[in-house]
Motif scaffolding. Structure first.
Motif, PDB file in Angstrom:
ATOM      1  N   ILE A  53      -5.691 -10.518  49.676  1.00 16.45           N
ATOM      2  CA  ILE A  53      -6.903 -10.972  48.986  1.00 16.45           C
ATOM      3  C   ILE A  53      -7.266 -12.350  49.526  1.00 16.45           C
ATOM      4  N   ARG A  54      -8.480 -12.484  50.052  1.00 18.86           N
ATOM      5  CA  ARG A  54      -8.916 -13.762  50.629  1.00 18.86           C
ATOM      6  C   ARG A  54     -10.257 -14.158  50.022  1.00 18.86           C
ATOM      7  N   SER A  55     -10.318 -15.429  49.605  1.00 22.54           N
ATOM      8  CA  SER A  55     -11.570 -15.989  49.095  1.00 22.54           C
ATOM      9  C   SER A  55     -11.539 -17.489  49.350  1.00 22.54           C
ATOM     10  N   GLY A  56     -12.467 -17.981  50.184  1.00 20.90           N
ATOM     11  CA  GLY A  56     -12.394 -19.387  50.574  1.00 20.90           C
ATOM     12  C   GLY A  56     -11.086 -19.663  51.292  1.00 20.90           C
ATOM     13  N   ASN A  57     -10.372 -20.679  50.848  1.00 21.46           N
ATOM     14  CA  ASN A  57      -9.064 -21.006  51.434  1.00 21.46           C
ATOM     15  C   ASN A  57      -7.905 -20.360  50.679  1.00 21.46           C
ATOM     16  N   ALA A  58      -8.210 -19.598  49.637  1.00 25.88           N
ATOM     17  CA  ALA A  58      -7.166 -18.961  48.828  1.00 25.88           C
ATOM     18  C   ALA A  58      -6.775 -17.618  49.437  1.00 25.88           C
ATOM     19  N   VAL A 100      -8.547 -12.521  40.515  1.00 20.34           N
ATOM     20  CA  VAL A 100      -9.977 -12.500  40.827  1.00 20.34           C
ATOM     21  C   VAL A 100     -10.730 -13.534  40.000  1.00 20.34           C
ATOM     22  N   ARG A 101     -10.322 -13.708  38.750  1.00 18.46           N
ATOM     23  CA  ARG A 101     -10.993 -14.675  37.873  1.00 18.46           C
ATOM     24  C   ARG A 101     -10.859 -16.109  38.393  1.00 18.46           C
ATOM     25  N   LYS A 102      -9.806 -16.398  39.144  1.00 17.56           N
ATOM     26  CA  LYS A 102      -9.547 -17.766  39.612  1.00 17.56           C
ATOM     27  C   LYS A 102      -9.954 -17.997  41.062  1.00 17.56           C
ATOM     28  N   LEU A 103     -10.536 -16.999  41.703  1.00 15.57           N
ATOM     29  CA  LEU A 103     -10.894 -17.167  43.111  1.00 15.57           C
ATOM     30  C   LEU A 103     -12.004 -18.206  43.275  1.00 15.57           C
ATOM     31  N   PRO A 104     -11.952 -18.988  44.378  1.00 14.72           N
ATOM     32  CA  PRO A 104     -12.857 -20.142  44.507  1.00 14.72           C
ATOM     33  C   PRO A 104     -14.222 -19.835  45.102  1.00 14.72           C
ATOM     34  N   ASP A 105     -14.359 -18.735  45.855  1.00 15.18           N
ATOM     35  CA  ASP A 105     -15.581 -18.502  46.608  1.00 15.18           C
ATOM     36  C   ASP A 105     -16.435 -17.415  45.959  1.00 15.18           C
ATOM     37  N   GLU A 106     -17.699 -17.309  46.393  1.00 18.57           N
ATOM     38  CA  GLU A 106     -18.607 -16.321  45.845  1.00 18.57           C
ATOM     39  C   GLU A 106     -18.292 -14.910  46.316  1.00 18.57           C
ATOM     40  N   THR A 107     -17.611 -14.788  47.448  1.00 18.15           N
ATOM     41  CA  THR A 107     -17.238 -13.465  47.956  1.00 18.15           C
ATOM     42  C   THR A 107     -15.719 -13.376  48.097  1.00 18.15           C
ATOM     43  N   VAL A 108     -15.211 -12.154  48.146  1.00 20.76           N
ATOM     44  CA  VAL A 108     -13.778 -11.920  48.288  1.00 20.76           C
ATOM     45  C   VAL A 108     -13.571 -10.774  49.267  1.00 20.76           C
ATOM     46  N   SER A 109     -12.577 -10.908  50.135  1.00 19.76           N
ATOM     47  CA  SER A 109     -12.206  -9.869  51.090  1.00 19.76           C
ATOM     48  C   SER A 109     -10.875  -9.277  50.667  1.00 19.76           C
ATOM     49  N   LEU A 110     -10.800  -7.954  50.649  1.00 23.07           N
ATOM     50  CA  LEU A 110      -9.567  -7.264  50.281  1.00 23.07           C
ATOM     51  C   LEU A 110      -9.216  -6.264  51.372  1.00 23.07           C
TER      52      LEU A 110
END
Length: 326
Positions: A98-103, A78-88
């Motif tokens: 776990i999805r955030s941006g292209n990660a 979570v600390r390294k995720l690129p986007d402001e929001t995260v989907s789990l």
């Protein structure tokens, strides 16, 4: 189980609860964080079987559910995720996507049913204190708790509420530290011994201001500290704490008033000549007149002497101390 939340809020929540994650345990599930999604909130919980930390954050919940994630791995991701929001999203095989941006990450989780239940406490008649005040009281006394496991009472701090007076007391057998506060209105009477480890975690979460409050409850052998969106629950230490009021003499032969910082600077200079951390060489404090307090030390490394201006009443002193207790 599926939800979306702010990455930064989730990261802060993980950091909050990681203080009660068990590092050394044969029970793998308590090395993780319990995550529960319901009513547009996420609740994160850690529990090392002695102290529990729970915190709430907002989230868009599409499917409610519960899971346990490995604390360090999940926190690092979570600390390294690129986007402001995260989907789990948790699938039926307990794989968490776990999805955030292209990660995109997929990690294994543990069964939430195996996570130990935290004993509930009746949330009635709380002792309410300003967070900044309690934080200052903890930070000013916790250094004096004992590390001796054979004396469990001294590994905690006594919280003694006497109505219009509250004392927080720590004793390690060599020194005593006490913080006392007075109140105009009477508060609930309470006398409990709280583990130092739990109060360290609490202090790190308390705000530095006097407007935010902490609500302290107690029932049986549990004490929850309610900070609104975060709650810390700790087991109490059983037994009768030492009668600290008998330690202080009613009359004094000598009273000395000095400036704290310059005096501690002198002590630190004296400690430069200590050979090792066992402090076999005591520091001598003595007065040749009522206006100056001299500090000296003699070791295998050499000798040191310095003095501090003081205001004093009574007899001149000549005492020796272990420097680690300043």
């Amino acid at each position: 189980m599926k939800f979306i939340c702010e990455t930064r809020e989730l990261d802060q929540a993980i950091s909050t609860v990681q203080g009660a994650v068990s590092r050394r345990t044969p029970l793998e599930v308590i090395s993780g964080i319990l995550i529960e999604a319901e009513d547009n909130h996420l609740k994160l919980t850690s529990y090392d079987t002695k102290t529990a930390i729970e915190t709430l954050i907002n989230a868009d919940i599409f499917t409610e559910g519960r899971m346990v994630v490995q604390s360090r791995l999940f926190g690092d991701i979570v600390r390294k995720l690129p986007d402001e929001t995260v989907s789990l999203e948790l699938n039926e095989e307990r794989q968490l996507k776990i999805r955030s941006g292209n990660a995109n990450f997929t990690i294994s989780t543990m069964d939430a049913a195996d996570f130990p239940a935290i004993e509930t406490v009746s949330m009635e008649e709380p002792l309410i204190l300003p967070q900044g005040m309690l934080r200052e009281m903890i930070d000013s006394t916790i250094f004096a708790i004992s590390t001796d496991e054979s004396r469990p009472l001294f590994q905690g701090l006594l919280l003694n509420s006497l109505g219009k007076q509250i004392d927080l007391v720590a004793i390690d057998g060599y020194r005593l530290a006490i913080q006392r506060r007075h109140f105009e209105e009477a508060l609930p009477v309470l006398k409990i011994t709280i583990p130092g480890s739990a109060l360290r975690e609490l202090s790190s979460l308390l705000e530095d201001d006097e407007e935010s409050v902490v609500r302290i409850y107690t029932e049986r052998n549990q004490v929850p500290f309610d900070l609104d969106h975060t709650k810390i629950t700790s087991r109490l230490i059983a037994g009768e704490f030492m009668d600290y009021t008998r330690v202080f003499p009613k009359n004094y032969e000598t009273e000395i008033i000095l400036e704290r910082k310059p005096f501690l600077d002198i002590i630190e200079r004296a400690m430069l000549l200590t050979v090792s951390r066992n402090y076999r060489n005591p520091i001598r404090l003595y007065m040749e007149d009522s206006a100056n307090l001299k500090v000296s030390i003699n070791t295998e490394q050499g000798a040191f002497v310095d003095e501090s201006r003081v205001d004093s009443n009574g007899q001149l002193i000549d005492l020796t101390f272990n420097p680690m207790y300043f």
